[in-house]
Design a protein around this motif. Structure first.
Motif, PDB file in Angstrom:
ATOM      1  N   VAL A  98       6.673  -4.110  -0.973  1.00 39.39           N
ATOM      2  CA  VAL A  98       6.234  -5.104  -1.958  1.00 39.39           C
ATOM      3  C   VAL A  98       6.207  -4.492  -3.358  1.00 39.39           C
ATOM      4  O   VAL A  98       6.306  -5.192  -4.350  1.00 39.39           O
ATOM      5  CB  VAL A  98       4.844  -5.663  -1.573  1.00 39.39           C
ATOM      6  CG1 VAL A  98       4.255  -6.522  -2.681  1.00 39.39           C
ATOM      7  CG2 VAL A  98       4.935  -6.475  -0.280  1.00 39.39           C
ATOM      8  N   ASP A  99       6.096  -3.173  -3.437  1.00 37.47           N
ATOM      9  CA  ASP A  99       6.144  -2.499  -4.734  1.00 37.47           C
ATOM     10  C   ASP A  99       7.399  -2.993  -5.462  1.00 37.47           C
ATOM     11  O   ASP A  99       8.489  -3.027  -4.888  1.00 37.47           O
ATOM     12  CB  ASP A  99       6.222  -0.980  -4.482  1.00 37.47           C
ATOM     13  CG  ASP A  99       5.575  -0.188  -5.596  1.00 37.47           C
ATOM     14  OD1 ASP A  99       5.429  -0.729  -6.701  1.00 37.47           O
ATOM     15  OD2 ASP A  99       5.223   0.980  -5.347  1.00 37.47           O
ATOM     16  N   SER A 100       7.250  -3.395  -6.734  1.00 36.74           N
ATOM     17  CA  SER A 100       8.351  -4.096  -7.414  1.00 36.74           C
ATOM     18  C   SER A 100       9.626  -3.257  -7.492  1.00 36.74           C
ATOM     19  O   SER A 100      10.731  -3.772  -7.269  1.00 36.74           O
ATOM     20  CB  SER A 100       7.910  -4.523  -8.819  1.00 36.74           C
ATOM     21  OG  SER A 100       7.526  -3.389  -9.577  1.00 36.74           O
ATOM     22  N   GLU A 101       9.477  -1.963  -7.777  1.00 39.56           N
ATOM     23  CA  GLU A 101      10.664  -1.107  -7.921  1.00 39.56           C
ATOM     24  C   GLU A 101      11.391  -0.963  -6.577  1.00 39.56           C
ATOM     25  O   GLU A 101      12.619  -0.973  -6.519  1.00 39.56           O
ATOM     26  CB  GLU A 101      10.256   0.289  -8.416  1.00 39.56           C
ATOM     27  CG  GLU A 101       9.635   0.317  -9.807  1.00 39.56           C
ATOM     28  CD  GLU A 101       8.165  -0.054  -9.815  1.00 39.56           C
ATOM     29  OE1 GLU A 101       7.613  -0.393  -8.737  1.00 39.56           O
ATOM     30  OE2 GLU A 101       7.558  -0.024 -10.904  1.00 39.56           O
ATOM     31  N   HIS A 102      10.591  -0.821  -5.529  1.00 35.78           N
ATOM     32  CA  HIS A 102      11.187  -0.612  -4.207  1.00 35.78           C
ATOM     33  C   HIS A 102      11.763  -1.900  -3.651  1.00 35.78           C
ATOM     34  O   HIS A 102      12.753  -1.881  -2.925  1.00 35.78           O
ATOM     35  CB  HIS A 102      10.156   0.019  -3.282  1.00 35.78           C
ATOM     36  CG  HIS A 102       9.601   1.289  -3.856  1.00 35.78           C
ATOM     37  ND1 HIS A 102       8.701   1.269  -4.904  1.00 35.78           N
ATOM     38  CD2 HIS A 102       9.860   2.579  -3.589  1.00 35.78           C
ATOM     39  CE1 HIS A 102       8.424   2.524  -5.243  1.00 35.78           C
ATOM     40  NE2 HIS A 102       9.110   3.342  -4.461  1.00 35.78           N
ATOM     41  N   ASN A 161       0.853  -1.188   0.000  1.00 37.10           N
ATOM     42  CA  ASN A 161       0.000   0.000   0.000  1.00 37.10           C
ATOM     43  C   ASN A 161       0.891   1.242   0.000  1.00 37.10           C
ATOM     44  O   ASN A 161       1.266   1.757   1.046  1.00 37.10           O
ATOM     45  CB  ASN A 161      -0.911  -0.047   1.252  1.00 37.10           C
ATOM     46  CG  ASN A 161      -1.706   1.227   1.439  1.00 37.10           C
ATOM     47  OD1 ASN A 161      -1.366   2.048   2.279  1.00 37.10           O
ATOM     48  ND2 ASN A 161      -2.741   1.424   0.667  1.00 37.10           N
ATOM     49  N   LYS A 162       1.272   1.701  -1.214  1.00 35.78           N
ATOM     50  CA  LYS A 162       2.242   2.804  -1.274  1.00 35.78           C
ATOM     51  C   LYS A 162       1.664   4.087  -0.712  1.00 35.78           C
ATOM     52  O   LYS A 162       2.390   4.947  -0.236  1.00 35.78           O
ATOM     53  CB  LYS A 162       2.747   2.988  -2.695  1.00 35.78           C
ATOM     54  CG  LYS A 162       1.740   3.542  -3.673  1.00 35.78           C
ATOM     55  CD  LYS A 162       2.289   3.496  -5.094  1.00 35.78           C
ATOM     56  CE  LYS A 162       2.411   2.079  -5.611  1.00 35.78           C
ATOM     57  NZ  LYS A 162       2.829   1.915  -6.953  1.00 35.78           N
ATOM     58  N   GLU A 163       0.305   4.209  -0.748  1.00 35.41           N
ATOM     59  CA  GLU A 163      -0.324   5.428  -0.239  1.00 35.41           C
ATOM     60  C   GLU A 163      -0.017   5.627   1.250  1.00 35.41           C
ATOM     61  O   GLU A 163      -0.013   6.760   1.738  1.00 35.41           O
ATOM     62  CB  GLU A 163      -1.830   5.384  -0.486  1.00 35.41           C
ATOM     63  CG  GLU A 163      -2.222   5.415  -1.978  1.00 35.41           C
ATOM     64  CD  GLU A 163      -2.342   4.034  -2.604  1.00 35.41           C
ATOM     65  OE1 GLU A 163      -1.811   3.049  -2.025  1.00 35.41           O
ATOM     66  OE2 GLU A 163      -2.969   3.925  -3.668  1.00 35.41           O
ATOM     67  N   MET A 209       1.173   9.121 -12.416  1.00 39.89           N
ATOM     68  CA  MET A 209       1.060   9.441 -10.989  1.00 39.89           C
ATOM     69  C   MET A 209       1.675   8.315 -10.158  1.00 39.89           C
ATOM     70  O   MET A 209       2.292   8.556  -9.116  1.00 39.89           O
ATOM     71  CB  MET A 209      -0.406   9.646 -10.599  1.00 39.89           C
ATOM     72  CG  MET A 209      -0.610   9.932  -9.112  1.00 39.89           C
ATOM     73  SD  MET A 209       0.220  11.444  -8.535  1.00 39.89           S
ATOM     74  CE  MET A 209      -1.064  12.670  -8.812  1.00 39.89           C
ATOM     75  N   ASN A 210       1.504   7.080 -10.647  1.00 36.98           N
ATOM     76  CA  ASN A 210       2.063   5.948  -9.900  1.00 36.98           C
ATOM     77  C   ASN A 210       3.559   6.154  -9.646  1.00 36.98           C
ATOM     78  O   ASN A 210       4.047   5.923  -8.534  1.00 36.98           O
ATOM     79  CB  ASN A 210       1.821   4.643 -10.658  1.00 36.98           C
ATOM     80  CG  ASN A 210       2.316   3.435  -9.889  1.00 36.98           C
ATOM     81  OD1 ASN A 210       1.983   3.249  -8.730  1.00 36.98           O
ATOM     82  ND2 ASN A 210       3.153   2.627 -10.528  1.00 36.98           N
ATOM     83  N   LYS A 211       4.265   6.622 -10.668  1.00 41.15           N
ATOM     84  CA  LYS A 211       5.710   6.813 -10.485  1.00 41.15           C
ATOM     85  C   LYS A 211       5.981   7.982  -9.552  1.00 41.15           C
ATOM     86  O   LYS A 211       6.938   7.958  -8.772  1.00 41.15           O
ATOM     87  CB  LYS A 211       6.383   7.019 -11.854  1.00 41.15           C
ATOM     88  CG  LYS A 211       7.773   6.487 -11.966  1.00 41.15           C
ATOM     89  CD  LYS A 211       7.965   5.062 -11.471  1.00 41.15           C
ATOM     90  CE  LYS A 211       7.032   4.054 -12.106  1.00 41.15           C
ATOM     91  NZ  LYS A 211       7.253   2.668 -11.589  1.00 41.15           N
ATOM     92  N   GLY A 212       5.139   9.002  -9.618  1.00 44.44           N
ATOM     93  CA  GLY A 212       5.281  10.118  -8.686  1.00 44.44           C
ATOM     94  C   GLY A 212       5.083   9.671  -7.241  1.00 44.44           C
ATOM     95  O   GLY A 212       5.856  10.036  -6.349  1.00 44.44           O
ATOM     96  N   LEU A 213       4.050   8.848  -7.014  1.00 42.79           N
ATOM     97  CA  LEU A 213       3.814   8.321  -5.667  1.00 42.79           C
ATOM     98  C   LEU A 213       5.010   7.464  -5.245  1.00 42.79           C
ATOM     99  O   LEU A 213       5.432   7.484  -4.083  1.00 42.79           O
ATOM    100  CB  LEU A 213       2.530   7.477  -5.622  1.00 42.79           C
ATOM    101  CG  LEU A 213       1.215   8.176  -5.994  1.00 42.79           C
ATOM    102  CD1 LEU A 213       0.051   7.178  -5.950  1.00 42.79           C
ATOM    103  CD2 LEU A 213       0.921   9.362  -5.084  1.00 42.79           C
ATOM    104  N   GLU A 214       5.569   6.738  -6.200  1.00 48.15           N
ATOM    105  CA  GLU A 214       6.701   5.860  -5.882  1.00 48.15           C
ATOM    106  C   GLU A 214       7.969   6.648  -5.546  1.00 48.15           C
ATOM    107  O   GLU A 214       8.813   6.177  -4.779  1.00 48.15           O
ATOM    108  CB  GLU A 214       6.946   4.885  -7.036  1.00 48.15           C
ATOM    109  CG  GLU A 214       5.839   3.837  -7.129  1.00 48.15           C
ATOM    110  CD  GLU A 214       6.062   2.809  -8.211  1.00 48.15           C
ATOM    111  OE1 GLU A 214       7.054   2.948  -8.976  1.00 48.15           O
ATOM    112  OE2 GLU A 214       5.266   1.861  -8.287  1.00 48.15           O
ATOM    113  N   VAL A 215       8.123   7.845  -6.135  1.00 47.84           N
ATOM    114  CA  VAL A 215       9.266   8.691  -5.770  1.00 47.84           C
ATOM    115  C   VAL A 215       9.149   9.086  -4.288  1.00 47.84           C
ATOM    116  O   VAL A 215      10.124   9.002  -3.531  1.00 47.84           O
ATOM    117  CB  VAL A 215       9.333   9.947  -6.676  1.00 47.84           C
ATOM    118  CG1 VAL A 215      10.334  10.962  -6.125  1.00 47.84           C
ATOM    119  CG2 VAL A 215       9.715   9.564  -8.105  1.00 47.84           C
TER     120      VAL A 215
END
Ligand code: MG
Length: 369
Positions: free
Chosen positions: A132-136, A107-109, A199-205
């Motif tokens: 769990v986010d793949s990039e992280h 839950n990246k949020e 936006m997903n990538k922005g949230l991931e930053v």
């Protein structure tokens, strides 16, 4: 044996986590929670002999989602997999960490809205948090055990989504069905739309900033349409470390659930004949990436407002209420009025979340004061 409590068990990540648990003898299911699909969850619980469940619609053994803390107490898990969608995941993340329970975070949020809240609780209880986010997950593995002085920057890869290469003008007429057609990842609706807007990538930053303590200037985004390289780490000596894997969320789920044990072996990535490409994101066509990074840099309660407004904007887009390009406009408008104050207090973050939702729900030009 590692006992796992899954929050958000009927969604894409939840269902794949059940697959991972089935495939691993040392993982055991402790309990299940879901939002609205409680009939599905109950069938799964009966099939697996799980007694402890919780549903937001009241269909579990523990009646309501505010009682996810009770579910954590009843199941006493080793790890909570939080796969809830949206900022609704923040309270249960904090509840688990406050009890010293490790969180596998899908839950990246949680980190976007409440990154500072999470840091404060973890500093107090020492509870583990594995992305769990793949990039992280990729960056976590690349950075683990590495001397921070050897690292120059971290790089998040983005698939670019279904509209990669299209200019802004051509995006005005796209609808939910087009945006839900992701080229490489099979995911839930909310994150698939976030992926289409970037936006997903922005949230991931913002997520990476909190997870790895990286300054925003030290986080880079590159578009990599093959979704094979999930993260890159630039070292001070000029070399670059890459983490590669199939675009299959069961890999990062397995890693997070079993950490610090090694993940189970998987099929190798098909590398022969595969062209790997990297390009800069088109931030003129996809404005959400810059909006998110700016909110992250502003800090305080801005990321909570950004995230809440985006959740509402995505729901409105899926309902046919606004167009694709309006998503960024709705978020930008909500960010014009961010409550003052630090971002490290849970109730202030939830209040900013509510304010962001209200602004994003208002019709254009008629934002309620
Ligand atoms: Mg991701």
């Amino acid at each position: 044996m590692t006992r796992v409590l899954i929050l958000g068990c009927t969604g894409s990540i939840g269902v794949q986590a059940l697959d991972v648990i089935d495939a691993c003898d040392d993982l055991e299911l402790a309990g299940l929670a879901c939002g609205t699909r409680s009939a599905e969850m109950r069938a799964e619980a009966v099939r697996r002999g799980v007694r402890h469940t919780c549903a937001a619609d009241g269909g579990g053994s523990v009646p309501h989602t505010p009682d996810l803390a009770t579910l954590i107490d009843e199941t006493a898990p080793d790890v909570v997999l939080n796969a809830i969608v949206g900022s609704a995941g923040l309270r249960p993340t904090v509840a688990a960490l406050e009890r010293g329970v490790r969180v596998a975070l899908a839950n990246k949020e949680t980190l976007v809205a409440g990154g500072e809240v999470v840091s404060r609780v973890r500093a107090r209880t020492g509870a583990g948090l594995v992305p769990v986010d793949s990039e992280h997950s990729a960056l976590f593995q690349l950075l683990e055990g590495r001397d921070a002085a050897t690292v120059r920057r971290i790089v998040l890869t983005a698939s670019g989504g279904p509209f990669r290469g299209r200019d802004r003008a051509s995006l005005s007429g796209v609808g939910p069905a087009d945006a839900l057609r992701h080229p490489t990842w099979d995911m839930g609706a909310k994150i698939t739309i976030d992926s289409a807007t970037l936006m997903n990538k922005g949230l991931e930053v913002i997520e990476a900033h909190h997870l790895f303590g990286a300054a925003y200037d030290d986080i880079e985004v590159v578009v990599h349409p093959q979704s094979t390289v999930h993260g890159l780490v630039r070292l001070v000596d000029g070399s670059v470390l890459a983490h590669m894997g199939p675009p299959d969320m069961r890999v990062p789920i397995g890693y997070a659930l079993r950490h610090p044990a090694p993940p189970p072996p998987r099929d190798p990535v098909e590398l022969v004949g595969m062209g790997l490409t990297f390009e800069a994101p088109d931030t003129a066509a996809f404005r959400c990436l810059d909006l998110a990074v700016a909110a992250g840099r502003a800090g305080g309660l801005a990321p909570a407002v950004l995230n809440a407004a985006n959740e509402v904007a995505v729901a409105r887009f899926l309902a046919g209420d606004i167009g694709f390009l309006d998503i960024a406009d709705v978020v930008e408008r909500a960010l014009e009025d961010v409550p003052d104050g630090p971002g490290d207090e849970l109730e202030a973050v939830m209040a900013a979340d509510a304010a962001g939702r209200e602004r994003a729900a208002a019709p254009a030009g008629g934002v309620r004061a």
